[in-house]
Design a protein around this motif. Sequence first.
Motif, mmCIF file in Angstrom:
data_model
loop_
_atom_site.group_PDB
_atom_site.id
_atom_site.type_symbol
_atom_site.label_atom_id
_atom_site.label_comp_id
_atom_site.label_asym_id
_atom_site.label_seq_id
_atom_site.Cartn_x
_atom_site.Cartn_y
_atom_site.Cartn_z
ATOM 1 N N ALA A 26 44.970 34.101 32.335
ATOM 2 C CA ALA A 26 43.682 33.802 32.952
ATOM 3 C C ALA A 26 43.831 33.673 34.465
ATOM 4 C CB ALA A 26 43.100 32.514 32.363
ATOM 5 N N THR A 27 44.854 32.953 34.897
ATOM 6 C CA THR A 27 45.111 32.806 36.329
ATOM 7 C C THR A 27 45.444 34.153 36.962
ATOM 8 O OG1 THR A 27 45.954 30.565 35.985
ATOM 9 C CG2 THR A 27 46.524 31.645 38.052
ATOM 10 N N ALA A 28 46.244 34.946 36.264
ATOM 11 C CA ALA A 28 46.620 36.265 36.776
ATOM 12 C C ALA A 28 45.402 37.154 36.968
ATOM 13 C CB ALA A 28 47.616 36.929 35.829
ATOM 14 N N MET A 29 44.461 37.108 36.022
ATOM 15 C CA MET A 29 43.263 37.931 36.141
ATOM 16 C C MET A 29 42.381 37.463 37.288
ATOM 17 S SD MET A 29 43.557 40.391 33.994
ATOM 18 C CE MET A 29 45.311 40.295 34.440
ATOM 19 N N ARG A 30 42.272 36.169 37.475
ATOM 20 C CA ARG A 30 41.464 35.660 38.593
ATOM 21 C C ARG A 30 42.041 36.080 39.936
ATOM 22 N NH1 ARG A 30 40.845 30.927 35.241
ATOM 23 N NH2 ARG A 30 42.663 29.971 36.234
ATOM 24 N N ALA A 150 35.389 37.894 31.101
ATOM 25 C CA ALA A 150 34.483 36.758 30.944
ATOM 26 C C ALA A 150 34.242 36.450 29.462
ATOM 27 C CB ALA A 150 33.155 37.057 31.635
ATOM 28 N N PRO A 151 33.824 35.233 29.144
ATOM 29 C CA PRO A 151 33.483 34.892 27.759
ATOM 30 C C PRO A 151 32.368 35.799 27.239
ATOM 31 C CG PRO A 151 33.658 32.919 29.104
ATOM 32 C CD PRO A 151 33.731 34.072 30.046
ATOM 33 N N GLY A 152 32.417 36.087 25.969
ATOM 34 C CA GLY A 152 31.423 36.967 25.377
ATOM 35 C C GLY A 152 31.847 38.415 25.355
ATOM 36 N N THR A 168 39.078 34.930 29.061
ATOM 37 C CA THR A 168 39.888 33.900 29.720
ATOM 38 C C THR A 168 39.304 33.428 31.048
ATOM 39 O OG1 THR A 168 41.256 35.607 30.786
ATOM 40 C CG2 THR A 168 42.037 34.729 28.681
ATOM 41 N N VAL A 169 38.402 34.190 31.645
ATOM 42 C CA VAL A 169 37.849 33.828 32.954
ATOM 43 C C VAL A 169 36.409 33.368 32.767
ATOM 44 C CG1 VAL A 169 37.361 34.574 35.306
ATOM 45 C CG2 VAL A 169 39.335 35.528 34.077
ATOM 46 N N PRO A 173 33.609 30.870 37.665
ATOM 47 C CA PRO A 173 34.612 31.405 38.588
ATOM 48 C C PRO A 173 34.482 32.900 38.819
ATOM 49 C CG PRO A 173 35.623 29.872 37.070
ATOM 50 C CD PRO A 173 34.219 30.069 36.591
ATOM 51 N N ALA A 174 34.122 33.656 37.767
ATOM 52 C CA ALA A 174 33.969 35.105 37.938
ATOM 53 C C ALA A 174 32.822 35.425 38.888
ATOM 54 C CB ALA A 174 33.724 35.761 36.576
#
Length: 251
Positions: A26-30, A150-152, A168-169, A173-174
């Motif tokens: 999740a951190t890596a994707m952000r 993102a969720p969903g 995970t994001v 934040p996204a």
Amino acid sequence: MGLRLSFGLLSVLPVRYARAGRAEFATAMRLAPLVGLAVGACQGALFAALDFAGTGPLLAAVLAVGLGAVLTRGLHWDGLADVADGLGSGRPAETALEIMKKSDIGPFGVLTLVFTALAQIAAATGTAHPALALAIGAVAGRTAIVRACAPGVPAARPDGLGSMVAGTVSRGPATLLTGVVLATSGLAALAWTGSPRDALPYALAPLAGLLAAGLFRRHLVRRFGGVTGDVLGALCELTVTTTLIVLTLGD
């Protein structure tokens, strides 16, 4: 850990990272837009250097786009080709996903790669500030990856990169990151051009690219049942291409 993982996954840099779970992914994707910034800065710098040396914008754009592929091990381009083959097969989702997992590239993939590369090269040479456009396009492309986590947005398979990053994001934040990317793009263009009127397209073009990626992502989720690593790569390159094309409008 997250930054090392982000560069290790999304670039050619030999960055070592320990075994990671969903929190680290999740951190890596952000942080993916930072990888895009590094790649795009290298592309822009190469274009500027070659154009200054007298190669002309066309050759400079060819080599700059090629450098982007080299710096990412062709990861996103491979994903784009695999998605094209999966869509072009016309098969049910499960069979299409198996086609996408194969190492070879079919005719749909080849054609998509050729036309996308040509579109990026032509669009880069058609913008008023190609080096800046390449950098902003690269950042926008990785922002599309963040938004696809993102969720969903489910994973299409229980294994692979998609299963590790799907959902995970958080949307907050996204959305915030998207706003930061768009604002930063506009400010960078303002500093580059010195003109608010000339800078505005460089804030709006990434938005157009992300909107196009969002529509395409919805189609792919319906078609395949969710996202995969290949889908993330395809969304990245679609965003880059759309951003560059929009920047040619009116120039």
